[in-house]
Design an enzyme around this catalytic site. Structure first.
Site, PDB file in Angstrom:
ATOM      1  N   SER A 193      -0.231   6.673   2.836  1.00 37.11           N
ATOM      2  CA  SER A 193      -0.892   6.698   1.526  1.00 37.11           C
ATOM      3  C   SER A 193      -1.623   8.028   1.375  1.00 37.11           C
ATOM      4  CB  SER A 193      -1.841   5.499   1.389  1.00 37.11           C
ATOM      5  OG  SER A 193      -2.456   5.481   0.123  1.00 37.11           O
ATOM      6  N   THR A 194      -2.954   8.012   1.314  1.00 40.90           N
ATOM      7  CA  THR A 194      -3.729   9.238   1.100  1.00 40.90           C
ATOM      8  C   THR A 194      -3.435  10.270   2.188  1.00 40.90           C
ATOM      9  OG1 THR A 194      -5.494   7.883   0.156  1.00 40.90           O
ATOM     10  CG2 THR A 194      -6.036  10.158   0.714  1.00 40.90           C
ATOM     11  N   HIS A 220       2.419   5.425  -1.010  1.00 41.15           N
ATOM     12  CA  HIS A 220       1.720   4.966  -2.214  1.00 41.15           C
ATOM     13  C   HIS A 220       1.706   6.110  -3.220  1.00 41.15           C
ATOM     14  CE1 HIS A 220      -0.768   1.895   0.353  1.00 41.15           C
ATOM     15  NE2 HIS A 220       0.497   1.561   0.230  1.00 41.15           N
ATOM     16  N   MET A 313      -5.749   5.231   3.010  1.00 48.72           N
ATOM     17  CA  MET A 313      -6.856   4.304   2.826  1.00 48.72           C
ATOM     18  C   MET A 313      -6.363   2.869   2.961  1.00 48.72           C
ATOM     19  SD  MET A 313      -8.912   5.919  -0.441  1.00 48.72           S
ATOM     20  CE  MET A 313      -9.973   4.456  -0.525  1.00 48.72           C
ATOM     21  N   ASP A 316      -2.813  -1.409   4.346  1.00 46.22           N
ATOM     22  CA  ASP A 316      -1.409  -1.704   4.089  1.00 46.22           C
ATOM     23  C   ASP A 316      -0.567  -1.244   5.270  1.00 46.22           C
ATOM     24  OD1 ASP A 316       0.884  -2.482   2.758  1.00 46.22           O
ATOM     25  OD2 ASP A 316       1.105  -0.575   1.713  1.00 46.22           O
TER      26      ASP A 316
END
Length: 374
Positions: A193-194, A220, A313, A316
């Site tokens: 993600s991030t 993401h 973050m 997940d």
């Protein structure tokens, strides 16, 4: 002590709106605002903020140029504001490559169901990247393709030609630094993600041509971004990269990026499997969701998956990794020091699911060593 934030945007309305949201959190404080990239560079040098929020399109100096100069002179975590368009996607990816750590849509309603959720999300993103200390930016380099005109994904051969520039093959270095387990796999799966766009680019641009397994990528990312991201990765990598489509038959030497706004599942049909791309449940927080893809792999490929969780973050990927681990698959996690946000990898590591915790710059050599020639 409050996290100091510099807000950069050419719109006085947007500067005021963002400042109000940030200042509403007692742990955050807007120390000043800037109207363009040139002002931002000067203010970063003078005020030493902990985080900069940055628009892309501004007069005098745009946000991408400003990020590049900030990272060269006074490295500071930067959160970009982006438009959810194809051109906005390309510009945002340029900003991330220049050194920005994360991005968020300028239209908060695109990522939040109500104002309260949007406010919380912006505050969380600022706090998350504030914890990350950055160093002077070194651009992610990759070999140029051997021909100026690239064939389409539908007609391109399964293995790309070797690049004209000579680069050390990761396999040659890997065996001395990473001891493979000897386990055999059918595919590699990566969730992030991030910080993920730069992390994935770092890994994929080092994977050698002729890699013997398919690679699944779950990042993401908004729906308008993933096609542009897949194109960028494909242009920089020795292997083939495409945005996943429903019905794709997995092939060795190809990487498949889950489309934004959809869920990517894997069925066990064919030599390596086949993809299903569906809308999925609207109640699921992430589209695409790492847990959903990994859960489908646990059903279709059982013990034959080398899965890894990179920077991001939240948590997940933890539940999906647990299902894969229970089936006998292997789970790796990125280490804290090299993560932009040590959330997703920490969730996996803390649950005791990761057999390896690796710095980002060692993932490629470890993947190639672990996969071997089988």
């Amino acid at each position: 002590m409050a996290i100091k934030v510099l807000v950069v945007d050419d719109s006085s309305f947007f500067r005021r709106r963002v400042s109000e949201i940030i200042n509403a959190d007692p742990s955050l404080e807007v120390v000043d605002t800037a109207k363009n990239g040139r002002e931002a560079i000067d203010m970063v040098a003078r005020l030493k903020p902990d985080v900069v929020t940055m628009d892309i399109e501004m007069p005098i100096m745009d946000g991408i140029t400003a990020v590049r100069e900030i990272m060269a002179k006074n490295p500071t975590p930067v959160l970009m504001f982006s438009s959810l368009t194809h051109e906005g996607a390309k510009a945002t990816l340029d900003a991330l490559e220049a050194g920005a750590l994360d991005f968020i849509p300028k239209k908060f309603e695109d990522i939040a169901r109500d104002r309260e959720e949007a406010v919380s999300l912006l505050q969380q993103r600022v706090k998350a990247i504030a914890r990350r200390r950055v160093s002077a930016r070194r651009s992610v380099s990759a070999p140029a393709p051997s021909t100026p005109v690239r064939p389409s994904a539908a007609t391109r051969p399964a293995v790309k030609a070797s690049p004209t520039t000579s680069a050390p093959q990761p396999k040659e270095r890997a065996t001395a630094r990473f001891k493979p387990s000897g386990k055999r796999y059918k595919l590699v799966a990566i969730g992030t993600s991030t910080g993920g766009p730069v992390a994935l680019q770092t890994i994929l641009t080092q994977i050698p041509a002729g890699f013997s397994k398919p690679i699944l990528l779950v990042q993401h990312m908004p729906a308008t971004f993933t096609a542009a991201f897949a194109q960028r990765l494909n242009s920089l990598s020795r292997i083939n990269v495409k945005q996943a489509e429903d019905g794709d038959e997995l092939r060795p030497g190809w990487a498949y990026l889950a489309p934004g706004g959809k869920q990517m599942l894997v069925e066990g049909r064919g030599s390596y499997g086949r993809l299903r791309v569906i809308d999925g449940n609207d109640k699921v927080n992430y589209k695409p969701c790492v847990d959903i893809t990994f859960a489908s792999l646990a059903k279709s490929h059982q013990s034959n998956v080398l899965a890894m969780i990179l920077t991001g973050m939240g948590a997940d990927g933890r539940d999906g990794s647990r299902l894969l681990k229970e089936q006998g698959s292997t789970i790796w996690a990125q280490d804290e020091a090299s993560c932009v946000v040590y959330g997703m990898p920490q969730a996996v590591a803390s649950a005791g699911l990761a057999s390896e915790q690796l710095p980002l710059d060692r993932f490629c050599e470890a993947i190639v060593a672990e996969i071997g020639n089988g």
